[in-house]
Design a protein around this motif. Structure first.
Motif, mmCIF file in Angstrom:
data_model
loop_
_atom_site.group_PDB
_atom_site.id
_atom_site.type_symbol
_atom_site.label_atom_id
_atom_site.label_comp_id
_atom_site.label_asym_id
_atom_site.label_seq_id
_atom_site.Cartn_x
_atom_site.Cartn_y
_atom_site.Cartn_z
ATOM 1 N N LYS A 129 0.889 -1.385 0.060
ATOM 2 C CA LYS A 129 -0.027 0.074 0.022
ATOM 3 C C LYS A 129 0.999 1.329 -0.034
ATOM 4 C CE LYS A 129 -3.973 -1.993 2.141
ATOM 5 N NZ LYS A 129 -3.822 -3.391 1.978
ATOM 6 N N ILE A 130 1.988 1.266 1.023
ATOM 7 C CA ILE A 130 2.632 2.592 0.816
ATOM 8 C C ILE A 130 3.954 2.516 0.002
ATOM 9 C CG2 ILE A 130 2.036 2.874 3.159
ATOM 10 C CD1 ILE A 130 5.017 2.117 4.030
ATOM 11 N N LEU A 131 4.414 1.321 -0.610
ATOM 12 C CA LEU A 131 5.322 1.130 -1.687
ATOM 13 C C LEU A 131 4.803 0.876 -3.192
ATOM 14 C CD1 LEU A 131 7.998 -0.952 0.374
ATOM 15 C CD2 LEU A 131 7.483 1.653 0.431
ATOM 16 N N GLY A 132 3.784 0.418 -3.180
ATOM 17 C CA GLY A 132 3.031 0.330 -4.680
ATOM 18 C C GLY A 132 1.953 1.051 -4.944
ATOM 19 N N GLY A 133 1.087 1.186 -4.062
ATOM 20 C CA GLY A 133 -0.178 1.765 -4.366
ATOM 21 C C GLY A 133 0.093 3.671 -4.039
ATOM 22 N N LEU A 134 0.545 4.074 -2.917
ATOM 23 C CA LEU A 134 0.774 5.179 -2.629
ATOM 24 C C LEU A 134 1.613 6.288 -3.514
ATOM 25 C CD1 LEU A 134 -0.562 7.262 -0.453
ATOM 26 C CD2 LEU A 134 1.434 6.601 0.974
ATOM 27 N N PRO A 135 2.917 5.446 -4.003
ATOM 28 C CA PRO A 135 3.463 6.335 -4.713
ATOM 29 C C PRO A 135 2.963 7.066 -5.651
ATOM 30 C CG PRO A 135 4.752 4.484 -4.089
ATOM 31 C CD PRO A 135 3.371 4.088 -4.009
ATOM 32 N N MET A 136 2.053 6.517 -6.637
ATOM 33 C CA MET A 136 1.463 7.118 -7.797
ATOM 34 C C MET A 136 0.130 8.054 -7.584
ATOM 35 S SD MET A 136 3.245 7.076 -10.440
ATOM 36 C CE MET A 136 2.002 7.675 -11.470
ATOM 37 N N ILE A 137 -0.452 7.642 -6.369
ATOM 38 C CA ILE A 137 -1.178 8.545 -5.844
ATOM 39 C C ILE A 137 -0.614 9.967 -5.431
ATOM 40 C CG2 ILE A 137 -2.938 8.683 -3.726
ATOM 41 C CD1 ILE A 137 -3.566 5.636 -3.955
ATOM 42 N N MET A 138 0.485 9.825 -4.595
ATOM 43 C CA MET A 138 1.227 10.936 -4.274
ATOM 44 C C MET A 138 1.765 11.794 -5.389
ATOM 45 S SD MET A 138 3.212 10.207 -0.690
ATOM 46 C CE MET A 138 4.103 9.104 -1.431
ATOM 47 N N LYS A 139 1.977 11.362 -6.403
ATOM 48 C CA LYS A 139 2.553 11.932 -7.582
ATOM 49 C C LYS A 139 1.642 12.460 -8.117
ATOM 50 C CE LYS A 139 6.103 12.172 -8.841
ATOM 51 N NZ LYS A 139 7.104 13.295 -8.338
ATOM 52 N N SER A 140 0.391 11.815 -8.195
ATOM 53 C CA SER A 140 -0.836 12.362 -9.017
ATOM 54 C C SER A 140 -1.358 13.613 -8.562
ATOM 55 C CB SER A 140 -1.989 11.435 -9.177
ATOM 56 O OG SER A 140 -1.582 10.192 -9.949
ATOM 57 N N GLU A 141 -1.474 13.589 -6.793
ATOM 58 C CA GLU A 141 -1.709 14.737 -6.328
ATOM 59 C C GLU A 141 -0.841 15.711 -6.398
ATOM 60 O OE1 GLU A 141 -2.246 17.554 -2.987
ATOM 61 O OE2 GLU A 141 -0.563 16.356 -3.206
ATOM 62 N N GLU A 142 0.409 15.573 -6.420
ATOM 63 C CA GLU A 142 1.606 16.540 -6.443
ATOM 64 C C GLU A 142 1.393 17.250 -7.894
ATOM 65 O OE1 GLU A 142 5.456 15.754 -4.759
ATOM 66 O OE2 GLU A 142 6.121 16.056 -6.939
ATOM 67 N N MET A 143 1.011 16.430 -8.972
ATOM 68 C CA MET A 143 0.900 16.798 -10.196
ATOM 69 C C MET A 143 -0.304 18.033 -10.471
ATOM 70 S SD MET A 143 1.963 13.613 -12.473
ATOM 71 C CE MET A 143 1.468 14.282 -13.956
ATOM 72 N N GLY A 144 -1.193 17.825 -9.388
ATOM 73 C CA GLY A 144 -2.704 18.896 -9.308
ATOM 74 C C GLY A 144 -3.746 17.940 -10.076
ATOM 75 N N LEU A 145 -3.687 16.823 -10.154
ATOM 76 C CA LEU A 145 -4.762 15.874 -10.954
ATOM 77 C C LEU A 145 -5.800 15.937 -9.905
ATOM 78 C CD1 LEU A 145 -2.692 13.238 -12.594
ATOM 79 C CD2 LEU A 145 -3.646 15.445 -13.513
ATOM 80 N N PHE A 146 -5.623 16.002 -8.825
ATOM 81 C CA PHE A 146 -6.822 16.237 -7.586
ATOM 82 C C PHE A 146 -6.224 16.560 -6.318
ATOM 83 C CE2 PHE A 146 -4.905 11.960 -7.199
ATOM 84 C CZ PHE A 146 -4.710 11.830 -5.758
ATOM 85 N N ASN A 147 -7.083 17.045 -5.426
ATOM 86 C CA ASN A 147 -6.693 17.219 -4.114
ATOM 87 C C ASN A 147 -7.187 16.438 -2.989
ATOM 88 O OD1 ASN A 147 -9.139 18.366 -3.457
ATOM 89 N ND2 ASN A 147 -8.659 20.161 -4.755
ATOM 90 N N LEU A 148 -6.953 16.816 -1.974
ATOM 91 C CA LEU A 148 -7.421 15.868 -0.935
ATOM 92 C C LEU A 148 -8.987 15.945 -0.508
ATOM 93 C CD1 LEU A 148 -4.448 16.188 2.048
ATOM 94 C CD2 LEU A 148 -4.844 14.384 0.079
ATOM 95 N N GLU A 149 -9.733 16.956 -0.936
ATOM 96 C CA GLU A 149 -11.068 16.926 -0.836
ATOM 97 C C GLU A 149 -11.869 16.541 -2.194
ATOM 98 O OE1 GLU A 149 -12.045 17.910 2.044
ATOM 99 O OE2 GLU A 149 -10.214 18.243 2.766
ATOM 100 N N THR A 150 -11.041 16.067 -3.111
ATOM 101 C CA THR A 150 -11.682 15.417 -4.333
ATOM 102 C C THR A 150 -12.354 14.218 -3.967
ATOM 103 O OG1 THR A 150 -9.888 16.578 -5.693
ATOM 104 C CG2 THR A 150 -11.229 14.691 -6.629
ATOM 105 N N THR A 151 -13.680 14.237 -4.349
ATOM 106 C CA THR A 151 -14.348 13.032 -3.852
ATOM 107 C C THR A 151 -13.873 11.858 -4.895
ATOM 108 O OG1 THR A 151 -16.275 13.442 -5.380
ATOM 109 C CG2 THR A 151 -16.113 14.434 -3.365
#
Length: 978
Positions: A645-667
């Motif tokens: 979860k933190i080494l496989g799923g989370l990296p691209m989730i964090m990268k996507s958020e960092e790229m502005g594709l969504f934010n933490l309040e996005t549903t």
């Protein structure tokens, strides 16, 4: 009358018009020293005075006959000292006590310990040779080196260590000095000698500068013949004598005179400097003003022994001005000659008294006025310590020198597309070097007896590291490359980018005709295990390079050459004390992992501990399975389960958020259109990743695909062979129909929500993001992770579906599955849902060894930076490593697990800081990082083998127990943790 004579001699030795301002043998309690010397002198007979001049050989590895002989010499000839040769520290201490008890006057114990007791004694610590130390720019370390040698000497009763060698090695062909010299630069040699002398003499051990007037520019060995130095006085004064003049200013206690033929100093043909009145009395004592203790070099060496027969050579040495006669060939003949010469008035008793008084002053200086027997217990513990190991590592890190670095190839930065090979030259071991290289990325060892075939094998490689490994046994071993090795080096360099690493004297470079095709040249000086480990780490930028060449290599690399590099912040590998952790406490992990195996909590595994980016504990334990046929290796890989979860799923989730594709309040409905209108539509990313979105914990998808009684997979959904319609591999020879993936997403979308508010761990969000990532980036999640994280980090074992690239024997079996796949799972993911996603999910599916997990975690710990590359912005790591629902007693960050807020729940060590983060895995895995304490911890095991019903590891909370122990090993906080 005699008392006046003694006082006047003290006065003369301290205030001669030519002498140093301060007598180096005077102590702070000079009046007490004078009284002790006077008291001894008043009791000495002529024979006893003459006996004080001799220092004879003693061995601690010989039989009782030798011991009896030495005792006889002490009693019969009243000798003043012993120089110990081969043996062991324990036996030498024992014999020293025996011999001291035999002697009427305490014996001055001498020793050749230029790089430590190991120069002569087995089972003792070996420091680097002087040539290596000559590359060190931090002379404070050289002073510490001298201090440690002094402490080692003192511990086993040595009073004078015949070091430092201050010969300026301007002749690369010098057969006897070479590696024993600090180098060819008189200023560097002098600075090192001063630092060493200050360090050693601070411990109460006499330093001894050798070999006066200078043995550095000789091409013959004075042990075998008399070297000839045809230099002018101006040259000698400018070069060879320079270190002595500077050392005399800092109260060097003693000097050793070499056996050399120097016509400009001694015009009589063939007269060795060691028996030259002009060299010792007129030059050393009068012109240079030295009044410390003067030793001959060993009188049994051919450079002296060939000149005159025993007895005659000793008399000549004394008449020349030496105080102590080292290793006389025949004491009986020497005593007879000295007594006869005294009667013939060839010298006076006053001259004899002057030397004896100096010897006694030296004995007082080293504490022999209050001699107590040496403690023979715990010698090993006192002379091989963590302090020594730390200092050795520091010296090697400061010494290793980069002399050429075209296009800044070192350190190697890019790992994704760099294919690296290693080729060995030389005839010594290289295991530590290659083993450490492989910790950073895949490095293939290529060996071949035929050069043509070797060059063919090397064609696919972008970089070739050539290690030149020569014996580290003694500094006199040959360092030269063979003609064949020179040809191989030249040919490989023509065809590949080459990094040459020389684990030998820098003079090994002399015979290389052309350096133009060699991209980088690293001089590591010695082929020790530590040198190999450190040099490998430098090649990958885990340690910066600082050393400077102490000698010139033709006209290509002048003395002082040295290219510095920066630290890329990759993991390095060292010992615990370097990061203020206790080795002994940390080693208790061994007993806990033994308990894991013995109590059948797991058949085996790996544990890695790092602090401040330095790995200090990295061990495998047990076996891959309980049949104990295959021991676990550090390179073996394990199913990480939910650590994914933190080494496989989370990296691209964090990268996507960092790229502005969504934010933490996005549903989730906004992010995943197929959830629009579902009961998950309005759940925000922050809620989902914090596990407060009321999402169902998990769905056993596989149960609907197997017979409820027999547990056999339905034939309409599975095939034993892969095809276009059945391409989802869930295990060996078992493939799921492709269309079932949509069924999984549909089940997640339609799954009822929990009715209760609050925290409940769920992995379903990580299934959903696999689809989001594929739809957004048009690549599978495993490809994106490989490209963006795993390969650039050098984490080549970290990845999904390892059987595509790794041998099954290197993968620990996970479970014997009797409920779904009906086979031993080895390289196929244990998690049933992840298996039904073709082994790739954000929830599970990753495999890795502990070292590669650590790289990813260290990158997180360093706020997204690793290996000279930024993977995430610091604020991104901080954003996801934050508790957003702490006020609701929810410990989780976004994806990351955090320390428990409830003392009854054990998510990690009870000592882990609130800023720490990590995750555990169902299969018996765990990793945790603590920014506040710099701690990184990885635990891998296959506790579910042979069955997941075995949860002893969790019940005993063994992973957290080891975690607790890691914190307790932090030295500065032991009191708190205890």
């Amino acid at each position: 009358m005699k008392k006046i004579l003694i006082a006047s001699i003290f006065l003369f030795l301290g205030t001669s018009s030519y002498a140093q301002q301060i007598d180096p043998l005077l102590t702070s309690d000079v009046e007490d020293q004078e009284k002790w010397v006077e008291n001894i002198m008043n009791k000495l007979s002529l024979d006893e005075k003459i006996g004080q001049l001799f220092m004879i050989q003693a061995y601690s590895n010989k039989d009782k006959k030798h011991t009896a002989y030495v005792k006889k010499m002490i009693k019969k000839y009243h000798i003043g000292g012993l120089i110990f040769m081969q043996g062991t520290p324990e036996k030498q201490a024992e014999l020293t006590n025996t011999y001291q008890a035999t002697s009427k006057i305490p014996l001055l114990i001498g020793f050749d310990g230029e790089w430590g007791l190991n120069m002569r004694l087995k089972n003792s610590f070996r420091y680097p040779w002087n040539m290596t130390l000559g590359a060190v720019q931090n002379n404070k370390l050289i002073e510490q080196f001298g201090e440690r040698l002094g402490e080692h000497c003192k511990r086993i009763g040595i009073h004078v260590n015949f070091a430092p060698v201050v010969d300026i090695n301007t002749n690369p062909e010098n057969p006897i000095i070479g590696n024993r010299s600090f180098g060819e630069n008189k200023y560097n040699v002098t600075e090192k000698a001063i630092a060493f002398t200050n360090g050693m003499q601070s411990t109460g051990v006499l330093a001894n500068a050798k070999h006066f007037p200078g043995h550095g520019d000789t091409s013959t060995d004075s042990h075998k013949t008399l070297p000839f130095l045809d230099f002018t006085l101006e040259r000698l004064d400018s070069i060879e004598l320079f270190p002595y003049k500077e050392l005399f200013k800092i109260n060097l206690a003693s000097v050793m005179v070499a056996h050399l033929n120097v016509p400009s100093l001694e015009p009589k043909p063939g007269v060795p400097t060691s028996i030259s009145y002009k060299v010792i009395t007129e030059l050393l004592k009068e012109k240079m003003g030295y009044n410390g203790l003067i030793f001959t070099d060993a009188l049994n060496m051919k450079g002296a022994a060939n000149y005159a027969k025993p007895g005659d050579i000793d008399l000549a040495a004394f008449l020349a001005g030496n105080d102590m006669l080292l290793i006389p060939e025949d004491v009986k003949a020497a005593v007879k000659k000295l007594k006869s010469a005294l009667k013939k008035n060839l010298f006076t008793e006053e001259k004899l008294n002057q030397s004896v008084i100096k010897i006694l002053k030296a004995k007082y200086w080293v504490g022999l006025n209050n001699f107590t027997p040496i403690n023979e217990e715990s010698i090993q513990e006192d002379i091989i310590t963590i302090k020594d190991k730390l200092l050795y590592r520091s010296l090697m890190k400061e010494a290793t020198t980069l002399v050429q670095n075209k296009e800044a190839i070192v350190p190697i930065k890019e790992l994704s597309n760099t294919k690296i090979a290693y080729v060995k030259l030389g005839d010594s071991d290289n295991f530590a070097f290659t083993n450490t290289l492989k910790k950073y990325t895949q490095v293939d060892i290529i060996s071949e007896e035929n050069l043509t075939v070797l060059l063919q094998k090397l064609e696919p490689y972008s970089t070739v590291i050539i290690g030149y490994h020569k014996s580290n046994e003694t500094p006199w071993k040959s360092f030269k490359m063979t003609e064949e090795e020179l040809i191989w080096l030249e040919e490989i360099s023509k065809n590949n980018n080459v990094i040459l690493d020389v684990f030998a004297s820098p003079y090994a470079l002399l015979n290389i005709p052309d350096f133009k095709n060699i991209n980088a040249i690293l001089v590591s000086y010695q082929n020790s295990k530590v040198s190999q480990e450190i040099s490998a780490q430098m090649i990958f930028g885990a340690i910066e390079i600082k050393g400077k060449l102490p000698v010139s290599i033709n006209q290509v690399f002048p003395e002082g050459t040295g290219i510095t590099t920066s630290n890329l912040m990759r993991l390095s590998y060292t010992i615990p004390e370097e990061v203020d952790m206790d080795s002994k406490l940390l080693s208790k992990i061994d007993s806990l992992t033994t308990m894991v195996v013995d109590s059948t909590m797991a058949p085996g595994g790996q544990v890695l501990v790092a602090r401040y980016g330095k790995v200090v504990y990295h061990k495998s334990f047990g076996y891959q399975t309980y049949d104990k046929k295959q021991q676990v290796k550090l390179t073996d890989i394990y199913d990480l389960a939910s650590v994914t979860k933190i080494l496989g799923g989370l990296p691209m989730i964090m990268k996507s958020e960092e790229m502005g594709l969504f934010n933490l309040e996005t549903t989730l409905g906004e992010l995943l259109p197929y959830l629009k209108g579902s009961n998950k539509d309005t759940i925000t990313m922050k809620e989902a990743l914090s596990h407060v979105g009321k999402i169902k914990p998990w769905i056993p998808y596989y149960l609907e695909t197997v017979d409820s009684i027999s547990k056999v997979p339905f034939s309409n959904l599975y095939s034993t062979t892969k095809s276009d319609n059945f391409s989802i591999k869930v295990a060996e020879n078992l493939f799921l129909i492709n269309s079932y993936t949509d069924s999984i997403y549909k089940k997640i979308a339609e799954a009822p929500q929990r009715k209760t508010e609050g925290y409940k761990y769920s992995g379903l969000i990580f299934y959903l993001f696999k689809k989001y990532i594929k739809d957004t980036f048009h690549k599978e999640m495993d490809e994106l992770n490989n490209e963006n994280f795993y390969l650039p980090l050098g984490s080549k074992s970290l990845g999904y579906n390892p059987l595509k690239k790794i041998s099954p024997t290197e993968i620990a079996p996970t479970e014997i599955d009797d409920y779904y796949r009906h086979q031993t799972l080895r390289g196929n993911v244990h998690d049933m849902g992840a298996a039904m996603m073709n082994g790739v999910s954000g929830n599970a599916g990753l495999f890795s060894n502990s070292n590669d997990v650590a790289k990813m975690m260290q990158m997180y710990l360093q706020k997204g930076f690793y290996g000279g590359k930024r993977y995430f912005e610091s604020k991104t790591i901080d954003k996801f490593n934050q508790r957003y629902y702490e006020n609701d007693s929810i410990r989780r960050g976004l994806g990351f697990d955090k320390p428990s807020l409830d003392p009854e729940i054990k998510a990690s060590s009870k000592y882990a800081s609130a800023n720490s983060f990590g995750h555990s895995g169902f299969t018996g895995t765990f990793t945790w990082a603590d920014p506040d304490n710099g701690i990184l911890y990885v635990f891998l095991s296959n506790r579910v083998y042979p069955t997941m019903s075995n949860n002893k590891l969790g019940e005993k909370d063994m992973r957290s127990e080891i975690h607790n122990l890691i914190y307790k090993a932090i030295q500065k906080t032991n009191a708190y943790f205890n």
